[in-house]
Design a protein around this motif. Structure first.
Motif, short mmCIF file in Angstrom:
data_model
loop_
_atom_site.label_atom_id
_atom_site.label_comp_id
_atom_site.label_asym_id
_atom_site.label_seq_id
_atom_site.Cartn_x
_atom_site.Cartn_y
_atom_site.Cartn_z
N ASN A 178 2.42 42.61 -4.82
CA ASN A 178 2.10 41.54 -3.87
C ASN A 178 2.90 40.31 -4.28
N SER A 179 3.72 39.80 -3.37
CA SER A 179 4.60 38.69 -3.73
C SER A 179 3.82 37.45 -4.15
N ARG A 180 2.59 37.29 -3.69
CA ARG A 180 1.81 36.11 -4.07
C ARG A 180 1.41 36.13 -5.54
N SER A 181 1.56 37.29 -6.18
CA SER A 181 1.21 37.37 -7.60
C SER A 181 2.39 37.01 -8.50
N VAL A 182 3.50 36.59 -7.90
CA VAL A 182 4.67 36.19 -8.67
C VAL A 182 4.97 34.72 -8.40
N GLU A 183 5.19 33.99 -9.48
CA GLU A 183 5.43 32.55 -9.39
C GLU A 183 6.79 32.25 -10.02
N PHE A 184 7.60 31.44 -9.33
CA PHE A 184 8.89 31.04 -9.88
C PHE A 184 8.86 29.55 -10.21
N GLU A 185 9.22 29.24 -11.44
CA GLU A 185 9.22 27.87 -11.90
C GLU A 185 10.61 27.28 -11.73
N ILE A 186 10.68 26.19 -10.97
CA ILE A 186 11.94 25.53 -10.63
C ILE A 186 12.01 24.20 -11.37
N THR A 187 13.07 23.99 -12.14
CA THR A 187 13.20 22.73 -12.87
C THR A 187 13.96 21.72 -12.02
N GLU A 188 13.84 20.46 -12.44
CA GLU A 188 14.58 19.41 -11.74
C GLU A 188 16.08 19.60 -11.88
N GLY A 189 16.51 20.32 -12.94
CA GLY A 189 17.93 20.59 -13.12
C GLY A 189 18.52 21.31 -11.94
N LEU A 190 17.74 22.21 -11.34
CA LEU A 190 18.22 22.92 -10.15
C LEU A 190 18.36 21.95 -8.98
N LEU A 191 17.36 21.12 -8.78
CA LEU A 191 17.36 20.22 -7.63
C LEU A 191 18.42 19.13 -7.78
N LEU A 192 18.84 18.88 -9.02
CA LEU A 192 19.88 17.88 -9.26
C LEU A 192 21.28 18.48 -9.34
N SER A 193 21.41 19.79 -9.06
CA SER A 193 22.66 20.49 -9.36
C SER A 193 23.73 20.31 -8.30
N ASN A 194 23.50 19.52 -7.27
CA ASN A 194 24.49 19.31 -6.21
C ASN A 194 24.84 20.58 -5.46
N TYR A 195 23.94 21.54 -5.51
CA TYR A 195 24.14 22.78 -4.77
C TYR A 195 23.67 22.55 -3.34
N CYS A 196 24.60 22.70 -2.39
CA CYS A 196 24.33 22.23 -1.03
C CYS A 196 23.26 23.04 -0.31
N ASN A 197 23.00 24.27 -0.76
CA ASN A 197 22.05 25.11 -0.05
C ASN A 197 20.71 25.24 -0.75
N VAL A 198 20.35 24.24 -1.57
CA VAL A 198 19.10 24.31 -2.32
C VAL A 198 17.91 24.50 -1.38
N GLU A 199 17.83 23.66 -0.35
CA GLU A 199 16.68 23.72 0.55
C GLU A 199 16.61 25.07 1.26
N GLU A 200 17.77 25.56 1.70
CA GLU A 200 17.81 26.84 2.41
C GLU A 200 17.37 27.99 1.49
N GLU A 201 17.84 27.99 0.23
CA GLU A 201 17.47 29.06 -0.69
C GLU A 201 16.00 28.97 -1.07
N LEU A 202 15.47 27.74 -1.21
CA LEU A 202 14.04 27.59 -1.48
C LEU A 202 13.20 28.15 -0.33
N LYS A 203 13.66 27.92 0.90
CA LYS A 203 12.94 28.45 2.05
C LYS A 203 12.97 29.97 2.07
N LYS A 204 14.10 30.55 1.66
CA LYS A 204 14.19 32.01 1.58
C LYS A 204 13.21 32.55 0.55
#
Length: 988
Positions: free
Chosen positions: A851-877
């Motif tokens: 069950n996918s709800r039983s898996v949690e992914f921890e995202i650091t601020e380093g990812l959000l600060l990485s200047n990766y243009c598709n961060v929001e799109e990949e988070l939505k996926k």
């Protein structure tokens, strides 16, 4: 020269026009009907039927549906619009959008065409059908928390929501008569019934379900199982008495380029999910073989770019992407046997020490010991020569000349089996091309993609693609030892699951040319041959004239700026370039590294073997050094036995150390001159801008000083000018060296630290943490080796190992102890940016039935600060998978609050930095309490990490923190000790 240039431009324009017309399928001045090859009856029918009525099911998203503003939209709508443009018939859209009503009207011929209908035998009384153009997958949808349905057989005995009159309903009830049907009017009604608990599951089409699930935010639903990967595909239905029209529409449908169809699918359909709904029907023998053989040993050509190659110790190229997909979809561990040349790979596969070759051509000789899958990659075989060579039109022009080929390749076999040419054999493709460039041989035969790649890489500007070696398209296959027939069949079934869209993406990733699966190459060759016959004589004359003019005008410039022995920039030019690069680096706040390279004891070669041999060695040194450099690095010769290299666009000193090792390795190999083997050593000194000096002259002096230091320490080594930096770099290089292969040596382990419910102290979750125990370096902290793994392109493999191990253990613990247990996994920014994480997770969820709800992914601020243009799109996926997303280390970054506003997180993890001060500082207690309250107001749960004392725990419980993690409850433990810990827990 101006006239020559104008003629060149005119010829080039004409050539490009013809090629463009051929490749695009455009026929100048041809009518629509002529381009679609309608027969006389069809043309006559079109002339008398300019308008036909067309009906769409208005409640069949995403294929055809009425949007919120009443507009007709969807994949089928776009496809029919394209067909209308192509066939010369106007479609008059019917106002009937209810399926039952429009179907009855079509039976009575009140509607001429229906855009979507399944071709069933009982419908042939009223309709003719085109070829299918919509391919649907039936899936089972349940609530996210439901663990009772993991495969389609589990629907038996359950309440299943089914849409009335949908053609698959009877099939489901016949296959599973114990199903209790819950009949509904629409797909949305079916999903709502599951969402509110009125049905245990629904069976419907993936594309439609995905549309409704996203539009109406039915986040408590999941795709529980695949019911039928290819079920009841949709065609266009045409009234029975108009057979001409069904043929006309069919031709219009097939005239839409596959590339355009793929764009339409990407626009409307959940192609990522569709491609990962993999059903592979293995035979019992194959299932048994897979259960006993999970480790597959791969033999690869380390220099077969862009198909497969090793760069910085990492397997790359088109074949590597196929290997990753097959590993995931077949649940195999494919391990590369490292450190082998292609010749050694062939020898070892014959000896049974290698199982699979991922990218290999077919030859009669290889058929004796290999079985092949069907072709999955293709290329053209070409002839490469120097640009001053006589005109070559085919292999026939090579007789009497020396021809290079890489040993044990399909090209080697092709020349032996099909020509009388006795080729000169080289171990690598690079050596073959260098031999042509240096005049040792006259030509090379190989594939166009690899040859072009290495010509650019090695900067062999005097080489050209002269002619095709054959008109046949050459192919690459997976090849399996012939004593493993089950594996060949298994790999073929895995390859069959990789669709055109994924293949196109892989091709575009590695090649600069565009992938088009149905290009008519024979037509292209005919046009090229005819046109070439008209212009070849003029082009040859033109090229010769241009070459003579260029040669004369460049001689003076060459003498002043280049070393005449090695053709490298001389002292004047290399120092001028260094000054320019320093100015550019100063403006852009970048680094420049200067390498001073001295051949150790070179005087002995000149004195003992003569200056002619010495000059030949220096020329080969320059060739070897050039082969180790990137396009933006510069190589020059100061004079005597001293070379300079300027390195730009690098991150830190470890990159310079890497390059120094490569340069030394290239020179440490023996030189063969005048029937003698000559062994040399070189020493390198490195100075950095701006760390060591800020001018070209200073850097040159410091690099020379470092070179002398390297010679004094030990010949054949390199040294940085700064001793402290050298120590730091040495530690980093040794760590990277040891990290490569750490997985194969079983040095990496996943530890698990429990999280507890703050109210009950019961274990509810775990965080998966990687640990490295190396025999030489001891226990290495993740803080130290994870950044190295990210930089060395090792994090993907390590991250996939952690995720797979964590999924496997969570599955075991849920089944043995409680299905309420969950797992938290950290995601590196590099993993996130790869673009492959979501598809890999989809496969793993299906494989482990989690069950996918039983898996949690921890995202650091380093990812959000990485200047990766598709961060929001990949988070939505990621979010669309149904997993939990947690902002890790909250409070340590300067903009964490802005990210909570910008991105949607389910949970927040307070960094241990704030927890450690709870007892001593009131400000820390207030800050943590406010953070918890804010998170709860935003609908998030809160985890506090680093809890080590009872007092810290009491403060957090009083502040209503949800979950606690730290050594107060348990340190990170290996899986076996977690089992012992769980045995003590009381699970209901």
């Amino acid at each position: 020269m101006g006239v020559v240039r104008q003629i060149n431009q005119a010829l080039l324009g004409l050539w490009l026009t013809i090629i463009t017309l051929v490749c695009s399928g455009v026929a100048p001045a041809a009518s629509t009907t002529e381009s679609l090859a309608f027969n006389d009856e069809e043309k006559a029918w079109i002339d008398t039927h300019k308008v036909v009525s067309l009906a769409f099911d208005g409640y069949f998203p995403p294929f055809s549906f009425l949007s919120d503003n009443g507009k007709l939209e969807g994949f089928a709508v776009d496809v029919l619009n394209e067909i209308e443009k192509r066939i010369g018939v106007t479609f008059n859209i019917s106002p009937q959008y209810e399926w039952k009503t429009l179907y009855q009207a079509a039976q009575k011929k009140q509607i001429d065409v229906v855009a979507t209908m399944v071709d069933r035998e009982e419908r042939s009384k009223w309709f003719n059908f085109t070829d299918p153009y919509i391919y649907k997958s039936l899936v089972v949808i349940s609530q996210a928390e439901n663990q009772d349905i993991k495969k389609k057989e589990d629907v038996s005995g359950k309440r299943i929501a089914l849409v009335k009159n949908y053609q698959y309903v009877d099939h489901v009830l016949q296959e599973f008569p114990q199903v209790s049907p819950v009949y509904v009017d629409t797909m949305l009604d079916a999903l709502n019934a599951v969402s509110v608990g009125e049905a245990d599951a629904a069976i419907s089409f993936l594309s439609a379900v995905h549309y409704y699930r996203n539009k109406y935010l039915l986040s408590n639903l999941k795709y529980a199982a695949v019911y039928d990967k290819n079920h009841s595909n949709e065609s266009i239905a045409v009234r029975k008495d108009w057979p001409e029209l069904v043929s006309i529409i069919n031709k219009g449908l097939h005239s839409i380029p596959e590339s355009q169809m793929q764009k339409l699918r990407a626009k409307w359909l959940p192609v990522d999910y569709m491609e990962n709904l993999v059903q592979i029907d293995f035979t019992e023998a194959e299932k048994k073989w897979l259960s006993q053989n999970r480790l597959i040993r791969l033999g690869i050509d380390p220099e077969f770019a862009p198909f497969e190659y090793i760069e910085n110790g990492v397997y790359q190229g088109m074949a590597s992407d196929y290997v990753k997909l097959l590993s995931q979809r077949l649940n195999l561990k494919m391990k590369i046997v490292d450190g082998l040349s292609w010749k050694e790979v062939i020898d070892k596969v014959k000896q049974g020490e290698i199982d699979v070759l991922p990218a290999v051509g077919v030859t009669e000789k290889r058929k004796r010991y290999l079985n092949y899958t069907k072709a999955y990659l293709s290329f053209h075989r070409v002839i490469v020569s120097r640009d001053d060579a006589p005109f070559i039109a085919s292999l026939g022009d090579l007789y009497g000349q020396t021809v290079a080929v890489q040993i044990n390749t399909s090209h080697h076999g092709f020349l032996i089996e099909n020509t009388d040419i006795n080729p000169v054999l080289y171990d690598t493709l690079q050596e073959s091309l260098l031999a042509v460039s240096g005049g040792t041989v006259d030509a090379f035969v190989g594939n166009v993609a690899s040859a072009t790649y290495w010509i650019r890489k090695l900067n062999l500007t005097n080489l050209k693609i002269s002619a095709p070696a054959s008109t046949e398209v050459q192919t690459l296959h997976f090849a399996v030892r012939n004593d493993l027939p089950e594996l060949a069949s298994i790999l073929q079934k895995g390859l069959n699951t990789i669709g055109p869209r994924k293949r196109k993406a892989i091709s575009e990733k590695w090649l600069s040319i565009e992938y088009e699966p149905e290009v008519d190459y024979s037509l292209l060759w005919k046009v090229v041959a005819v046109f070439s016959g008209l212009v070849v004589s003029f082009l040859i004359w033109n090229i010769l004239l241009n070459r003579k003019v260029r040669l004369r005008t460049s001689q003076l410039h060459y003498t002043a700026n280049y070393d005449q022995l090695t053709d490298l920039p001389n002292r004047f030019l290399i120092l001028d370039r260094l000054k320019q690069l320093i100015l550019d680096a100063r403006r852009n706040h970048r680094k420049v590294a200067l390498f001073s390279i001295d051949i150790d004891d070179f005087k002995k070669i000149n004195d003992g073997l003569g200056h002619k041999i010495g000059d030949a060695v220096l020329k080969e040194c320059s060739t070897r050094l050039k082969g180790m450099l990137r396009e933006n690095d510069t190589l020059g010769r100061l004079g005597g036995d001293q070379f300079l290299v300027i390195q730009t666009n690098f991150a830190d000193a470890s990159d310079s150390a890497h390059l120094a090792e490569k340069l030394l390795d290239s020179l440490n190999q023996n030189f063969k001159k005048a029937s003698q083997e000559i062994s040399i050593r070189a020493s390198i000194g490195i100075a950095l801008f701006p760390d060591d000096g800020t001018t070209a002259e200073t850097l040159l002096t410091l690099a020379d000083t470092a070179t002398h230091h390297a010679k004094e320490e030990k010949q054949g080594h390199f040294a940085f000018y700064t001793e402290g930096l050298l120590q730091k770099v040495s530690r980093r290089l040794e760590l990277e060296k040891q990290l490569r292969g750490a997985l194969e040596r079983n040095e990496l382990q996943v530890y698990y630290q429990p999280k507890v419910d703050a109210k009950t102290n019961g274990i509810v979750s775990f965080e998966a943490l990687i640990r490295w125990f190396n025999p030489e370096m001891g226990t290495v902290s993740p803080v130290e080796f994870i950044p190295i793994a990210e930089k060395a392109s090792l994090i993907q493999e390590i991250g996939f190992f952690v995720i797979t191990e964590a999924f496997e253990k969570l599955t075991q613990w849920q089944r043995k102890y409680s299905d309420e247990l969950s797992m938290a996994i950290n995601l590196s920014p590099v993993q996130f940016r790869s673009g492959e994480i979501v598809s890999a997770l989809e496969s793993l969820f299906l494989q482990y039935e989690l069950n996918s709800r039983s898996v949690e992914f921890e995202i650091t601020e380093g990812l959000l600060l990485s200047n990766y243009c598709n961060v929001e799109e990949e988070l939505k996926k990621l979010e669309s998978l149904g997993v939990t997303l947690t902002m890790d280390d909250f409070g340590t970054g300067y903009s964490s609050l802005s990210y909570l506003r910008q991105y949607k997180f389910d949970s927040l993890k307070i960094d241990r930095e704030f927890i450690m001060d709870l007892e001593a500082r009131e400000s820390a207690r207030k800050l943590v309490s406010a953070t918890i309250a804010m998170a709860h107001e935003l609908g998030m749960t809160v985890v506090a990490e680093g809890v080590e004392t009872e007092e810290q725990k009491s403060i957090l419980v009083a502040s209503k923190c949800n979950f606690l993690q730290g050594w107060l409850f348990s340190k990170p433990l290996p899986a076996a000790e977690i089992d012992s810990l769980l045995e003590k827990e009381s699970f209901k």
